[in-house]
Design a protein around this motif. Structure first.
Motif, short mmCIF file in Angstrom:
data_model
loop_
_atom_site.label_atom_id
_atom_site.label_comp_id
_atom_site.label_asym_id
_atom_site.label_seq_id
_atom_site.Cartn_x
_atom_site.Cartn_y
_atom_site.Cartn_z
N MET A 1 0.99 -1.08 -0.02
CA MET A 1 0.04 0.10 -0.07
C MET A 1 0.81 1.23 0.01
SD MET A 1 -3.18 -1.04 0.19
CE MET A 1 -4.21 0.04 0.94
N LYS A 2 0.45 2.44 -0.73
CA LYS A 2 1.13 3.55 -0.60
C LYS A 2 0.23 4.72 0.16
CE LYS A 2 2.70 7.11 -3.91
NZ LYS A 2 2.53 7.46 -5.37
N VAL A 3 0.90 5.34 0.96
CA VAL A 3 0.16 6.42 1.59
C VAL A 3 0.27 7.83 0.82
CG1 VAL A 3 0.10 7.65 3.88
CG2 VAL A 3 1.13 5.29 3.83
N GLU A 4 -0.65 8.61 0.87
CA GLU A 4 -0.59 9.80 0.22
C GLU A 4 -0.93 10.99 1.17
OE1 GLU A 4 -3.13 9.75 -3.33
OE2 GLU A 4 -1.57 8.56 -4.35
N LEU A 5 -0.34 12.00 1.18
CA LEU A 5 -0.77 13.04 2.24
C LEU A 5 -0.72 14.42 1.54
CD1 LEU A 5 -0.73 14.31 5.07
CD2 LEU A 5 1.92 14.42 4.81
N GLU A 6 -1.92 15.05 1.61
CA GLU A 6 -2.21 16.33 1.05
C GLU A 6 -1.79 17.49 2.18
OE1 GLU A 6 -5.61 17.02 -1.53
OE2 GLU A 6 -6.18 15.10 -0.77
N ALA A 7 -0.40 17.95 2.25
CA ALA A 7 0.03 18.59 3.19
C ALA A 7 -0.66 20.04 3.07
CB ALA A 7 1.28 19.02 2.87
N ASP A 8 -1.22 20.33 2.08
CA ASP A 8 -1.96 21.87 2.21
C ASP A 8 -3.32 21.63 2.89
OD1 ASP A 8 -2.90 20.03 -0.08
OD2 ASP A 8 -3.71 21.77 -1.08
N LYS A 9 -3.78 20.48 3.11
CA LYS A 9 -5.09 20.19 3.65
C LYS A 9 -4.84 20.30 5.47
CE LYS A 9 -8.17 17.74 0.52
NZ LYS A 9 -9.03 16.61 0.35
N CYS A 10 -3.69 19.69 5.51
CA CYS A 10 -3.21 19.50 7.00
C CYS A 10 -3.40 20.70 8.18
CB CYS A 10 -1.87 19.11 7.07
SG CYS A 10 -1.37 18.72 8.93
N VAL A 11 -4.08 20.38 9.23
CA VAL A 11 -4.68 21.49 10.16
C VAL A 11 -3.50 21.36 11.54
CG1 VAL A 11 -6.99 21.71 9.29
CG2 VAL A 11 -6.31 19.96 11.18
N ALA A 12 -2.50 20.53 11.35
CA ALA A 12 -1.70 20.34 12.41
C ALA A 12 -2.12 19.85 13.69
CB ALA A 12 -0.65 21.78 12.59
N SER A 13 -2.95 19.03 13.59
CA SER A 13 -3.54 18.29 14.88
C SER A 13 -2.69 17.35 15.45
CB SER A 13 -4.73 17.46 14.49
OG SER A 13 -4.72 16.60 13.86
N GLY A 14 -1.85 16.71 14.67
CA GLY A 14 -0.61 15.81 15.11
C GLY A 14 -1.24 14.26 15.31
N GLN A 15 -2.45 14.08 15.06
CA GLN A 15 -3.04 12.87 15.24
C GLN A 15 -2.48 11.68 14.42
OE1 GLN A 15 -5.25 12.31 17.57
NE2 GLN A 15 -4.55 14.44 17.84
N CYS A 16 -1.97 12.02 13.44
CA CYS A 16 -1.20 11.20 12.52
C CYS A 16 0.16 10.56 13.20
CB CYS A 16 -0.99 11.65 11.08
SG CYS A 16 -0.10 12.90 10.87
N VAL A 17 0.79 11.64 13.79
CA VAL A 17 2.03 11.26 14.09
C VAL A 17 1.56 10.33 15.56
CG1 VAL A 17 4.11 12.17 15.44
CG2 VAL A 17 3.15 13.32 13.56
N LEU A 18 0.72 10.58 16.18
CA LEU A 18 0.38 9.65 17.45
C LEU A 18 0.21 8.37 16.91
CD1 LEU A 18 -1.61 12.31 19.52
CD2 LEU A 18 0.68 11.50 19.94
N ALA A 19 -0.62 8.14 15.86
CA ALA A 19 -0.92 6.93 15.32
C ALA A 19 -0.01 6.11 14.62
CB ALA A 19 -2.28 6.94 14.44
N ALA A 20 0.79 6.91 14.03
CA ALA A 20 1.93 6.14 13.02
C ALA A 20 3.07 7.06 13.07
CB ALA A 20 1.43 5.78 11.66
N MET A 21 4.08 7.09 14.28
CA MET A 21 5.06 7.81 14.30
C MET A 21 6.28 7.60 13.33
SD MET A 21 6.62 7.07 18.02
CE MET A 21 5.46 8.05 18.78
N ASP A 22 6.24 6.28 13.03
CA ASP A 22 7.46 5.88 11.96
C ASP A 22 6.97 6.02 10.52
OD1 ASP A 22 5.24 3.98 12.13
OD2 ASP A 22 6.59 2.36 11.58
N VAL A 23 5.69 6.71 10.29
CA VAL A 23 5.25 7.05 8.95
C VAL A 23 5.27 8.63 8.96
CG1 VAL A 23 3.61 6.60 7.25
CG2 VAL A 23 4.17 4.79 8.62
#
Length: 64
Positions: A1-23
């Motif tokens: 699987m490939k992960v795609e991130l639309e950084a321009d949509k990001c609201v800087a909540s940090g939830q992704c880092v808490l869920a998958a800090m190695d990604v």
């Protein structure tokens, strides 16, 4: 699987880092940074959690 991130949509909540800090990480402004776009089975559940908890829906998984 490939992960795609639309950084321009990001609201800087940090939830992704808490869920998958190695990604995911965050830059100095808190905007998500994708560390590894290729996800193996060992990290798939964490990335699915990051997709689910992202308040901006800025992350998605794409089958290759």
């Amino acid at each position: 699987m490939k992960v795609e991130l639309e950084a321009d949509k990001c609201v800087a909540s940090g939830q992704c880092v808490l869920a998958a800090m190695d990604v995911f990480d965050q830059d100095d402004d808190g905007i998500a940074i994708l560390l590894d776009e290729q996800v193996g089975d060992d990290r798939l559940d964490d990335v699915k959690e990051a997709v689910a908890v992202c308040p901006a829906a800025a992350i998605r998984l794409v089958e290759q």
